[in-house]
Design an enzyme around this catalytic site. Structure first.
Site, PDB file in Angstrom:
ATOM      1  N   CYS A 224     -36.235  11.595  43.382  1.00  0.00           N
ATOM      2  CA  CYS A 224     -34.963  11.203  42.780  1.00  0.00           C
ATOM      3  C   CYS A 224     -34.017  12.400  42.743  1.00  0.00           C
ATOM      4  CB  CYS A 224     -35.194  10.679  41.365  1.00  0.00           C
ATOM      5  SG  CYS A 224     -36.447   9.381  41.237  1.00  0.00           S
TER       6      CYS A 224
ATOM      7  N   GLU B 180     -30.533  11.255  53.268  1.00  0.00           N
ATOM      8  CA  GLU B 180     -31.016  12.632  53.434  1.00  0.00           C
ATOM      9  C   GLU B 180     -29.995  13.511  54.161  1.00  0.00           C
ATOM     10  OE1 GLU B 180     -35.073  13.615  53.985  1.00  0.00           O
ATOM     11  OE2 GLU B 180     -35.683  11.520  53.861  1.00  0.00           O
TER      12      GLU B 180
END
Length: 408
Positions: A128, A388
């Site tokens: 997270c 990402e």
């Protein structure tokens, strides 16, 4: 240190074929169903666990492959099977990498096994980092971790978003600010053990693609964790923060933050996922073009189609080479002096989007329907240029690295 090679050894070929077999026989037949259901495919994960594919041992073997090719090779085959199910199987790996990149040996040995569980009781984990107002701008992170010295506990408050397995995970790895004045250099990672009071799942997102992968918000309301849940330990954190404060105003040594250490280690693997999805779409389009006839001949006889397929194959192979180079450099301890990790993720992600779009075009009307898998592959491919680190962020990282300038 292994020399860079493009030739897989016999053991790697055996693993590749084994993973490919699971992707073909188990994942592909289930892909459309779980995409429609938009639920975590627990039965498929359990099947993967039964054969050892979903396990700490398997990923450790591939992660520590001395050639660096084990992990990207495996990721490509899994995501050739299906991206949504593939992410459900490997999503735990991002949290595991977060512990491997920042944790002590004791923390690695304690928490990583709990992320996977066992074949009889499969578990998942969540990493997270992103927040509603802090995605690419990690310095804007608002989740705070405050140390309660009297109890040797950390107290975390905030909301995380876009968390794969968020809320359903057995173990959550949460990045939080411990010294907001230092921006991203004042971040640290924390283990949130199972059933910790104060952690709850927020909104579960209904997504354009990778719909078999659970993505949700994670809410932290006065979550208390023991001091030993700080990855790396407090002594190491204090040293790093002191160094960051000392260098804050003089442009000196770069201090990496916890989230970036995880992303740098995982970017070539994400590139490999994109290669797998692109390859799957290309193979579908190639087979279709060879068997679909128009005007009395297969459509691959038309240069307009054949040249597209030639470009698709060329781009996929080029993307794989960038991924393999970055993966080898990482395991060989060679620095990414030109941001080779970001290069591999950027190029492979863009190739996946382009190739899957071309596959839809080659299949024409059929490609636009859910009767053919290229429609799903095209939706899935969109995520690679976003999560990402977006393609724009990858370009920024590359530009800053090759120029040495603080490009904004």
């Amino acid at each position: 240190m292994a020399e860079f090679t493009m030739e897989l050894n016999d053991e790697q070929k055996e693993v590749r074929d084994w993973v490919h077999g699971f992707a073909a026989d188990v994942m592909r037949p289930a892909a459309a169903e779980w995409d429609e259901r938009e639920e975590t495919p627990w039965p498929v994960i359990q099947e993967a666990a039964k054969i050892g594919l979903y396990s700490l041992d398997f990923y450790a073997q591939q992660f520590f492959d001395p050639t660096g090719l084990g992990l990207p090779m495996s990721m490509e085959e899994l995501f050739w099977g299906d991206a949504g199910i593939g992410l459900s199987i490997v999503g735990t790996g991002l949290a595991a990498v977060g512990v491997l990149a920042n944790g002590t040996e004791e923390q690695i040995g304690t928490w990583v096994p709990q992320m996977y569980g066992d074949p009889a009781d499969v578990k998942v984990a969540a990493f997270c980092s992103s927040e509603p107002d802090a995605g690419s701008d990690v310095a804007a992170m608002r989740t705070r971790a405050v140390y309660d010295e009297a109890k040797d506990e950390w107290v975390l408050n905030g909301t995380k978003t876009w968390a794969t397995n968020g809320g359903i995970a057995n173990v959550h790895v949460v990045v939080a600010a411990v010294d907001p004045d230092l921006g991203s250099k004042g971040h640290a990672s924390f283990i949130i053990p199972p059933n910790t009071p104060g952690l709850s799942q927020g909104q579960k997102f209904k997504k354009h693609g990778i719909r078999a992968s659970h993505t949700a918000e994670v809410v932290l309301d006065s979550v208390r964790v023991p001091g030993h849940c700080l990855l790396g330990g407090k002594e190491k954190l204090d040293e790093r923060l002191a160094r960051a404060r000392e260098k804050a105003n003089n442009g000196g040594e770069r201090v990496k933050n916890a989230a970036m250490a995880t992303f740098e280690a995982s970017r070539p693997a994400v590139g490999a996922m994109a290669v797998g999805t692109a390859r799957a779409a290309y193979e579908e389009a190639l087979e279709y073009a060879k068997t679909r006839s128009q005007f009395g001949r297969p459509i691959i006889d038309n240069q307009g189609v054949a040249f597209q397929l030639a470009d698709m194959r060329t781009q996929i192979d080029a993307a794989r080479l960038l991924v393999w180079r970055a993966s080898w450099m990482a395991v060989a301890g060679k620095p990414f002096t030109s941001a080779e990790g970001s290069m591999s993720k950027l190029f492979a992600s863009e190739v996946a989007k382009k190739v899957t779009a071309q596959a839809v075009q080659i299949l024409g009307g059929n490609g636009f329907t859910r009767e053919y898998p290229v429609e799903r592959m095209h939706r899935d491919a969109a995520i690679y240029t976003i999560f990402e680190g977006t393609s724009e962020i990858q370009r920024l990282v590359i530009a800053r690295t090759i120029s040495g300038m603080p490009i904004r």
